[in-house]
Design an enzyme around this catalytic site. Structure first.
Site, short mmCIF file in Angstrom:
data_model
loop_
_atom_site.label_atom_id
_atom_site.label_comp_id
_atom_site.label_asym_id
_atom_site.label_seq_id
_atom_site.Cartn_x
_atom_site.Cartn_y
_atom_site.Cartn_z
N ASP A 165 -28.14 1.45 -39.52
CA ASP A 165 -27.55 0.14 -39.72
C ASP A 165 -26.22 0.35 -40.47
O ASP A 165 -25.89 1.44 -40.92
CB ASP A 165 -28.52 -0.81 -40.45
CG ASP A 165 -28.22 -2.27 -40.10
OD1 ASP A 165 -27.08 -2.55 -39.68
OD2 ASP A 165 -29.10 -3.12 -40.27
C1 NOJ Z 1 -26.17 -5.28 -39.85
C2 NOJ Z 1 -27.41 -5.88 -39.30
O1 NOJ Z 1 -28.50 -5.58 -40.14
C3 NOJ Z 1 -27.73 -5.43 -37.89
O2 NOJ Z 1 -28.79 -6.21 -37.41
C4 NOJ Z 1 -26.53 -5.55 -37.01
O3 NOJ Z 1 -26.85 -5.18 -35.69
C5 NOJ Z 1 -25.42 -4.69 -37.57
N1 NOJ Z 1 -25.09 -5.13 -38.91
C6 NOJ Z 1 -24.16 -4.73 -36.72
O4 NOJ Z 1 -23.55 -5.95 -36.83
#
Ligand code: NOJ
Length: 714
Positions: A270
């Site tokens: 993430d």
């Molecule tokens: C953080 C989020 O937790 C995740 O779900 C998302 O896909 C990514 N950022 C990219 O935006």
């Protein structure tokens, strides 16, 4: 993967420098004017494997610019024509519940209990997003959640592992379709692996405490289903479980994900999670972060550049072996080939007619909405005079919900528009509703008051947990005020999460839980209120009485004393000051008719464990009669209870559902085949087992059904 893909991958790897290999593991976000030149230079050197097509740590909360296909094609041309190995870049974006056409939030789609329609929604979504040059989306989000304070509960399947399994399969199928290499598909990414939905107190990014037994039985099944359905990417989650950050955990990323679940694709971190290992207190510097993550099995690094800036050093120092890097590159390139990226790296934007998608969005929204209460006021008659009141009458953006980065509020019809389109007898009351009295001529003339209530999309999504799960005090005051008008009053609640229903439902004659249901949310509400569609959504989450009763979910293990304490109808003395029974239980929802169930009947009362294992099944069925005078859909739900087992098993476990249209006055026979896969559970080592003994089988309208039969495994 096929031999020919494997050969191509190995050939590429053999010709790549270490720097280029690490480049494949690097996923920066879309450049801004400030770093564009530097970015292009990195692409030309082969230092970028993927681009996150958004800007900012919480992409779902910020407006993201429209995608310029020309811009991404230009970047792609640099990668294909100028970088040393000519490997195309994988473009990924958060396409969570629709693209330009927005479908209901995933929690609402789960409420439809209609996996085929969910697949259709994601098919339409993939067609629109692929046309904008997107190859990869970070969905399905499969985080089982027992705490509705968590803002991200809106993105997932709710509280039940089986619903999670069905959503996982439906979404992956819709996105990837039969042939992933087709241009109109998106690569799916199962996230957030694992345990993110269990963050303590519903506080985002917080720690989770999950035993392996609970992990295997509650949290992993949906991920296993996504893997089995062909998901080739997984996003690791921000949280730790019991002190192990997932980002650097070999146990979760390799031993369980790959060895137990059989995942063959690649794992992406993430956003900034690799460098975050310092804050989590398991690494001192970025080099240690990068080494820990890649050694654990995390292949691609989202945004923080921790890999590209540190892995060369880590290989030189011996902290990471080049074989580990090769393996990560191998996984990423294999997925790029499988996605057809080498055959069609560039996007050719066509004009898409979204008319049909909008029809599907309205249908999906209507199937997701849950009628909770109806004192005979619904459906409305178009001859009735309707006073439409409340903060959501003109609302557009919140109808779309969080994680809508390509949908447009200005294109979204509001409730006033859709209701007026359907009937000339709808009067919108615009002044401060709390200031009216019943002498207001539109209220005085009205036959029915419809209150449009809810929570803002800004109270949901990433980094947006709330400490109380309710609608505002003003809205509660409005409900009480409306009661003084002496009219029948309908509440339509647009919200993302389960809210505590006490002090809301009591004073309303009918309650429609409308969620944040996308581009056609208002149209779907209109269809239901006027009876063009009989409501058919069912709750994929418990609606508690009070926030203080959280966590409250149906599939708990039984307590020894008092029996059924906690969820059932006999909550005993859980609290001395209030009864923590669900206000509306899991699976609940009503419609414009009644359904009568026969007792369940099974084709055999006993089955041997070896026959079951060999593929034999037990068929259990009911006859369901529509006793009213409206054609409607019923979601027939099958639950089991493993009465005596070596480990405590939940008081109810959903193992099947079928949504069937039953015409008025008619009956339908609904059967379920229970298999080996339905009747067992995982032990703490992740091994599946079915044990001998009695299993209660319940078939009914929701999880509290007592409509029971019994089978025995001998
Ligand atoms: C953080 C989020 O937790 C995740 O779900 C998302 O896909 C990514 N950022 C990219 O935006």
């Amino acid at each position: 993967m096929s031999d020919s893909i494997n050969k191509k991958v190995e050939k590429l790897i053999a010709g790549m420098s270490l720097r280029e290999k690490i480049g494949q593991l690097n996923q920066p976000e879309t450049p801004t004017a400030d770093n564009l030149e530097e970015f292009k230079a990195a692409v030309a050197k082969g230092e970028i494997g993927s681009i996150l097509m958004s800007v900012g740590a919480t992409a779902g909360n910020d407006a993201q610019g429209e995608i310029s296909v020309d811009f991404y094609n230009e970047i792609q041309r640099l990668a294909v024509e100028k970088s040393p190995s000519g490997i195309p870049i994988l473009f990924g974006r958060d396409v969570i519940h629709g693209h330009r056409t927005v479908f209901p939030i995933p929690l609402a789609m789960a409420a439809s209990f209609d996996p085929e329609l969910v697949s259709q929604s994601y098919r339409d979504t993939a067609v629109e997003a692929a046309n904008d040059g997107i190859h990869w989306t970070f969905t399905p989000m499969l985080d089982l959640c027992h705490d509705p304070r968590w803002g991200r509960i809106i993105e997932g399947p709710g509280e039940d592992p089986y619903v999670g399994v069905c959503m996982a399969k439906a979404i992956v199928k819709g996105l990837q379709n039969a042939d992933l290499s087709d241009e109109e598909t998106l690569l799916a990414c199962a996230k957030h692996y694992i345990g993110y939905g269990a963050s303590e107190g519903g506080r985002d990014y917080h720690r989770a405490e999950i035993s392996d037994y609970t992990l295997y039985n509650y949290y992993l099944p949906a991920f296993k289903a996504a893997v089995d359905a062909g998901a080739l990417t997984v996003m690791s989650s921000f949280n730790d479980i019991s002190g192990q950050p997932i980002t650097s955990s070999k146990k979760y990323l390799t031993d369980i994900l790959r060895d137990k679940l059989g995942f063959k694709g690649f794992v992406v971190s993430d956003y900034d999670a690799v460098c975050q290992l310092i804050k989590q207190g398991v690494a001192e510097n970025n080099e240690q972060c990068a080494a820990a993550a890649v050694n654990a099995g995390l292949d691609m690094d989202m945004h923080d550049k921790c890999y590209i800036d540190n892995l060369e050093k880590a290989v030189k120092s011996g902290a990471v072996s080049e074989d580990v890097i090769d393996e990560a590159v191998r996984r990423i390139l294999t997925v790029k080939f499988a996605a057809g990226l080498f055959d069609h790296p560039y996007a050719e934007k066509k004009n898409i007619d979204r008319g049909e998608h909008l029809v599907h969005a309205r249908q999906m929204a209507a199937e997701s909405m849950v009628l909770l209460k109806n004192n005979g006021v619904l459906p409305l008659d178009k001859a009735q005079k309707i006073a439409l009141i409340g903060p959501f009458v003109h609302e557009r953006r919140s109808l779309l919900g969080s994680w809508t980065i390509d949908g447009k509020a200005e294109e979204t019809p509001n409730l006033a528009e859709r209701m007026k389109e359907a009937s000339g007898n709808v009067y919108v009351i615009n002044t401060n509703p709390l200031a009216w009295d019943s002498t207001n001529k539109n209220i005085a003339a009205a036959d029915v008051v419809v209150l449009a209530l809810g929570e803002s999309w800004t109270a949901t999504g990433e980094s947006r947990a709330v400490s109380d799960i309710t609608i505002s005090a003003d809205q509660k005051a409005l409900i009480r005020k409306a009661k003084t008008y002496g009219k029948k009053t309908v509440g339509v609640i647009f919200c993302g999460r389960p809210i505590a229903m006490e002090d809301i439902a009591e004073d309303l004659d009918a309650v429609l839980y409308a969620w944040h249901s996308g581009s056609e949310a208002a149209g779907a509400v209109t269809d239901i209120l006027f009876g063009a569609v009989a409501p058919s959504g069912r709750l994929p989450v418990t609606l508690p009485r009070k926030a203080t009763h959280i966590p409250l979910y149906y599939n708990v293990t039984p307590s020894g004393r008092p029996v059924d304490c906690y969820y059932g109808e006999n909550p005993g003395n859980c609290y001395v000051d209030s009864m923590p029974t669900p206000y509306y239980p899991f699976g609940y929802g009503i419609t414009y008719t009644e359904f009568e169930y026969s007792a369940p009947v099974s084709d055999k009362s006993r089955i041997s464990l070896s026959d079951l294992k060999g593929g034999d099944t037990v068929q259990v069925g009911v006859t369901v009669k529509n006793t009213g005078d409206v054609d409607a859909k019923e979601t027939v739900q099958l639950y089991i209870r493993d009465e005596v087992a070596s480990m405590m098993r939940p008081i109810r476990e959903l193992k099947g559902f079928k949504k069937v249209l039953i015409p008025k006055g008619k009956s339908a026979k609904v059967t379920f085949d229970l298999t080996y896969a339905d009747l067992g559970f995982y032990d703490a080592g992740g091994d599946y087992r079915v044990e001998k003994g009695k299993i209660g089988v319940f078939i009914g309208k929701n999880c509290l059904t007592q409509n029971r039969t019994e089978i025995e495994i001998i």
